[in-house]
Write a protein that holds these residues in place. Structure first.
Motif, short mmCIF file in Angstrom:
data_model
loop_
_atom_site.label_atom_id
_atom_site.label_comp_id
_atom_site.label_asym_id
_atom_site.label_seq_id
_atom_site.Cartn_x
_atom_site.Cartn_y
_atom_site.Cartn_z
N SER A 142 0.85 -1.19 0.00
CA SER A 142 0.00 0.00 0.00
C SER A 142 0.88 1.24 0.00
CB SER A 142 -0.90 -0.01 1.25
OG SER A 142 -1.71 1.13 1.26
N GLY A 143 0.90 1.94 -1.13
CA GLY A 143 1.72 3.13 -1.26
C GLY A 143 1.66 3.68 -2.67
N ASN A 144 2.44 4.71 -2.92
CA ASN A 144 2.54 5.31 -4.25
C ASN A 144 3.65 4.61 -5.01
OD1 ASN A 144 0.82 7.03 -2.91
ND2 ASN A 144 1.96 8.88 -3.36
N PHE A 145 3.49 4.49 -6.33
CA PHE A 145 4.49 3.79 -7.11
C PHE A 145 4.70 4.44 -8.47
CE2 PHE A 145 0.48 1.63 -7.98
CZ PHE A 145 0.45 1.58 -9.36
N ILE A 159 -1.22 4.76 -7.32
CA ILE A 159 -1.35 4.54 -5.89
C ILE A 159 -2.11 3.24 -5.65
CG2 ILE A 159 -1.34 7.01 -5.33
CD1 ILE A 159 -4.39 6.73 -4.83
N ARG A 160 -1.81 2.62 -4.54
CA ARG A 160 -2.58 1.47 -4.08
C ARG A 160 -2.86 1.66 -2.59
NH1 ARG A 160 -0.03 -4.25 -4.32
NH2 ARG A 160 -0.94 -4.36 -6.36
N ARG A 161 -4.09 1.41 -2.20
CA ARG A 161 -4.49 1.54 -0.79
C ARG A 161 -5.33 0.34 -0.39
NH1 ARG A 161 -1.16 4.89 -1.49
NH2 ARG A 161 -1.23 7.08 -0.91
N ASN A 162 -5.33 0.07 0.91
CA ASN A 162 -6.11 -1.02 1.48
C ASN A 162 -7.45 -0.53 1.96
OD1 ASN A 162 -4.15 -3.14 1.30
ND2 ASN A 162 -3.03 -2.13 2.94
N LEU A 163 -8.46 -1.38 1.79
CA LEU A 163 -9.78 -1.16 2.36
C LEU A 163 -10.06 -2.37 3.24
CD1 LEU A 163 -11.69 -0.13 -0.91
CD2 LEU A 163 -10.94 1.40 0.91
N GLY A 164 -9.85 -2.25 4.53
CA GLY A 164 -9.99 -3.41 5.41
C GLY A 164 -8.78 -4.31 5.31
#
Length: 187
Positions: free
Chosen positions: A103-106, A140-145
């Motif tokens: 989970s972060g920017n890439f 970007i990638r982020r977590n949902l739960g």
């Protein structure tokens, strides 16, 4: 392409030497869907900040023509290899934000191959032309739960069509745009 990848990996190695506290996942596997397809992917760790994403799925195409009154969609197989440099993992960790599941920017170099194996479409007798694209991308990638993720990215790059014997192409090269918004499940 090697001239693009070498500086990216050297930069990752240099930055990796200065930041040993946070690392990308050793391996993560998941499925994603978005407006333009469905994909299965795996990301494998190369260095602490660089992973290699491999992906197979179906990309969607939407087309239309006023002259022939043809409007429709198609699904075509896509194979993607994408080295990703996650450049802000340490900053996210210092702010107590999640970095699990990468989970972060890439910044990445997305290389996608569309083979002419089959297509799924609402029209018959379509002639699909095999292509390959190389697109530098920011995302970007982020977590949902615990298991759900979302991902967004944008990039502009190069697209090359592979000419068939019975097809006349005016230009075999073109501009490729990678604009994606995906929701996924991480196993």
């Amino acid at each position: 392409m090697r001239y693009i990848l070498i500086p990216l990996f050297i930069l990752g190695i240099v930055l990796n030497a200065n930041s040993q506290s946070v690392s990308v996942e050793k391996s993560t596997f998941g499925v994603q869907t978005g407006f333009l397809g469905v994909w299965v992917h795996n990301e494998s760790k190369l260095t602490n900040l660089i992973s290699l994403r491999s992906e197979i799925g179906l990309d969607t195409g939407i087309y239309g023509s006023d002259s022939n009154n043809i409007n429709g969609f198609l699904l075509a197989p896509a194979i993607t290899i994408e080295p990703r440099w996650y450049y802000n993992l340490n900053k996210r960790k210092s702010k107590s934000r999640r970095t699990d599941g990468n989970s972060g920017n890439f910044i990445s170099i997305k290389t996608t191959y569309h083979p002419d194996w089959f297509i799924i479409s609402n029209e018959s007798n379509l002639n699909f032309i095999t292509d390959i694209s190389i697109v530098p991308t920011w995302g970007i990638r982020r977590n949902l739960g615990n298991h759900f993720t979302y991902e967004a990215g944008f990039g502009v790059g190069y697209l090359h069509y592979f000419k068939k014997d019975n097809v006349v192409l005016i230009n075999e090269a073109d501009v490729a745009v990678n604009l994606h918004l995906r929701i996924g499940y991480r196993f």
